[in-house]
Motif scaffolding. Structure first.
Motif, PDB file in Angstrom:
ATOM      1  N   PHE A   1      -4.869  -3.750  -3.089  1.00  0.00           N
ATOM      2  CA  PHE A   1      -4.354  -4.048  -1.752  1.00  0.00           C
ATOM      3  C   PHE A   1      -5.429  -4.747  -0.917  1.00  0.00           C
ATOM      4  N   MET A   2      -6.660  -4.239  -0.989  1.00  0.00           N
ATOM      5  CA  MET A   2      -7.743  -4.856  -0.199  1.00  0.00           C
ATOM      6  C   MET A   2      -8.035  -6.268  -0.688  1.00  0.00           C
TER       7      MET A   2
ATOM      8  N   LEU B   1      -4.744  -1.676  10.368  1.00  0.00           N
ATOM      9  CA  LEU B   1      -4.867  -2.859   9.513  1.00  0.00           C
ATOM     10  C   LEU B   1      -4.528  -4.136  10.283  1.00  0.00           C
TER      11      LEU B   1
ATOM     12  N   VAL C   1      -5.395  -8.317   0.902  1.00  0.00           N
ATOM     13  CA  VAL C   1      -5.694  -8.488   2.334  1.00  0.00           C
ATOM     14  C   VAL C   1      -6.742  -9.599   2.509  1.00  0.00           C
TER      15      VAL C   1
ATOM     16  N   ILE D   1      -4.628   1.460  -6.197  1.00  0.00           N
ATOM     17  CA  ILE D   1      -3.704   0.982  -5.153  1.00  0.00           C
ATOM     18  C   ILE D   1      -4.494   0.335  -4.026  1.00  0.00           C
ATOM     19  N   LYS D   2      -5.545   1.026  -3.577  1.00  0.00           N
ATOM     20  CA  LYS D   2      -6.335   0.516  -2.453  1.00  0.00           C
ATOM     21  C   LYS D   2      -7.089  -0.757  -2.839  1.00  0.00           C
TER      22      LYS D   2
ATOM     23  N   GLN E   1      -7.297  -7.536  11.117  1.00  0.00           N
ATOM     24  CA  GLN E   1      -7.210  -8.847  10.470  1.00  0.00           C
ATOM     25  C   GLN E   1      -5.913  -9.539  10.946  1.00  0.00           C
TER      26      GLN E   1
ATOM     27  N   PRO F   1      -4.878   6.224  -6.795  1.00  0.00           N
ATOM     28  CA  PRO F   1      -4.997   5.772  -5.393  1.00  0.00           C
ATOM     29  C   PRO F   1      -6.084   4.715  -5.186  1.00  0.00           C
ATOM     30  N   VAL F   2      -7.180   4.845  -5.921  1.00  0.00           N
ATOM     31  CA  VAL F   2      -8.260   3.870  -5.744  1.00  0.00           C
ATOM     32  C   VAL F   2      -7.823   2.492  -6.259  1.00  0.00           C
TER      33      VAL F   2
ATOM     34  N   ILE G   1      -1.930   3.674   9.965  1.00  0.00           N
ATOM     35  CA  ILE G   1      -2.646   2.842   8.988  1.00  0.00           C
ATOM     36  C   ILE G   1      -2.264   1.377   9.202  1.00  0.00           C
TER      37      ILE G   1
ATOM     38  N   PHE H   1       0.866  -1.182   0.000  1.00  0.00           N
ATOM     39  CA  PHE H   1       0.000   0.000   0.000  1.00  0.00           C
ATOM     40  C   PHE H   1       0.899   1.227   0.000  1.00  0.00           C
ATOM     41  N   TYR H   2       0.844   1.963  -1.104  1.00  0.00           N
ATOM     42  CA  TYR H   2       1.684   3.162  -1.230  1.00  0.00           C
ATOM     43  C   TYR H   2       0.933   4.381  -0.734  1.00  0.00           C
ATOM     44  N   MET H   3       1.559   5.099   0.183  1.00  0.00           N
ATOM     45  CA  MET H   3       0.981   6.380   0.598  1.00  0.00           C
ATOM     46  C   MET H   3       1.448   7.445  -0.382  1.00  0.00           C
TER      47      MET H   3
END
Ligand SMILES: Cc1ncc(C[n+]2csc(CCOP(=O)(O)OP(=O)(O)O)c2C)c(N)n1
Ligand SMILES: [Mg+2]
Lengths: 168, 184
Positions: free
Chosen positions: B178-179, B56, B182, B174-175, B60, B171-172, B52, B40-42
């Motif tokens: 990533f999700m 996270l 996860v 990336i998220k 989980q 960004p969306v 963050i 996850f890149y900020m």
């Protein structure tokens, strides 16, 4: 009606299970109620932007988060709201005590109150204002709306809503 | 060693795990070295990598490694008491302490002067704080992962940056990926 209990009931019913808080006198009852619920993990934050970071992580980990804070924290969190919560499209209900409104005894609180709605409007953050206890009936729908649209959403709750300050 | 050399060395150790990476050059470097859906890149929000990552980890079970910088930890020092008091044994905070705000041109931070972040973390109540030299970062990180104990690692390294492009990924996106990683 006990509004603290009603808010916590709605959180549980909407599967909001990760709540971060920075206290305000008005929020003491709801924070206590959140802490007491076994369905909710309560994690106090030291600053509200930190709390929003925790919420971002919890969201990506599959939990529904919420932050409880004072309206003065809008001044602390603009950058985080813009570059994290909004930029990555994250849902975040923000239950905000609206200090400096009707029945406020502390003059300094008015100084951020006059900026609060303007800042939220500038950020395009959907904003609700609870002034009477019965307004809490909208809370459930606001939670559903927030997790439908994946945005930060503000619920401003003034002193009148919380029952004023007694004899102060 | 400079930060990019450390990241190159530890990339294989990071690879199987969820990584929250700090704003600026750390994210750009990790993206160049080993871009994958577990990163996850900020792209902004200096200071919140540790927050963050903790959120996270608490939400989980998979191991989460937050890569942070000394300047960013200093800007969000309140994170250390929160970490200490909300133990997540699947969480590792790796502070790459180059004693400077590297991403903005190596201006010195107080961590490069009198302030010792490892002592701050310990004083905040963090129970497993490991200080290491740059060359030993991989060893320290692997040991922290294997220990299954929440650990704060402060890796002391040199200031210095390499030239590389910004991250242009949305960004969306990336998220989203990533999700999915996860949840997988
Ligand atoms: C609120 C805010 N202030 C300043 C910046 C500019 N900025 C971006 S990265 C950075 C330096 C971070 O330093 P550090 O955390 O030590 O990481 P390093 O680049 O050294 O690895 C700064 C000051 C920013 N992005 N946001
Ligand atoms: Mg640095």
């Amino acid at each position: 009606m006990n509004i603290d209990k009603k808010i916590a009931d709605d959180l549980v019913a909407n599967d909001v299970s990760f709540v971060t808080t920075v206290p305000c006198k008005q929020l003491a009852g709801v924070i206590e109620e959140v802490e007491a619920r076994k369905e909710i993990f309560h994690i106090p934050a030291n600053k509200e932007d930190e709390g929003m970071g925790l919420c971002a992580g919890a969201h990506m980990g599959g939990k529904r988060p919420m932050i409880i804070m004072q309206n003065t924290a809008i001044g602390v969190t603009i950058n985080t709201l813009a570059t994290l919560t909004q930029y990555y499209r994250m849902p975040l209900p923000m239950l905000i005590s609206y200090r400096g409104e009707l029945r406020e005894p502390v003059a300094c609180q008015v100084e951020m109150a006059v900026h609060t709605k303007a800042l939220l409007a500038q950020m395009n953050i959907p904003t609700y204002h609870f002034h009477w206890q019965k307004d809490v009936e909208e809370f459930d729908n606001i939670l559903k709306y927030t997790f439908m649209c994946n945005k930060p959403v503000a619920i401003l709750t003034d002193a009148n809503f919380w029952g004023g300050y007694g004899d102060q | 060693m400079i930060r990019s050399e450390i990241l190159r060395e530890i990339a294989p150790i990071l690879n199987p795990h969820l990584v929250v990476c700090n704003i600026g050059l750390p994210s750009q470097e990790l993206h160049m070295i080993d871009d994958n859906e577990r990163n996850f890149y900020m792209l902004g929000t200096m200071g919140l990598s540790s927050s963050i990552g903790l959120g996270l980890a608490l939400a989980q079970d998979k191991t989460v490694i937050s890569i942070d910088g000394d300047g960013s930890v200093l800007t969000n020092l309140g994170t250390l008491p929160t970490i200490a008091n909300n133990v997540a044994d699947n969480f590792i905070l790796l502070i790459i302490d180059n004693g400077s705000y590297g991403s903005t041109g190596d201006q010195p931070t107080y961590a490069g002067k009198k302030t010792k972040l490892e002592a701050v973390a310990a004083a905040c109540g963090c129970e497993n704080v490991v200080t290491c030299q740059d060359v030993d970062t991989g060893k320290a990180l692997q040991a922290a992962i294997d220990s299954k104990k929440m650990t704060v690692i402060v890796s002391k390294c040199d200031s210095g940056n390499i030239k590389l492009p910004v991250i242009t990924m949305d960004p969306v996106v990336i998220k989203h990926r990533f999700m999915q990683a996860v949840a997988s």
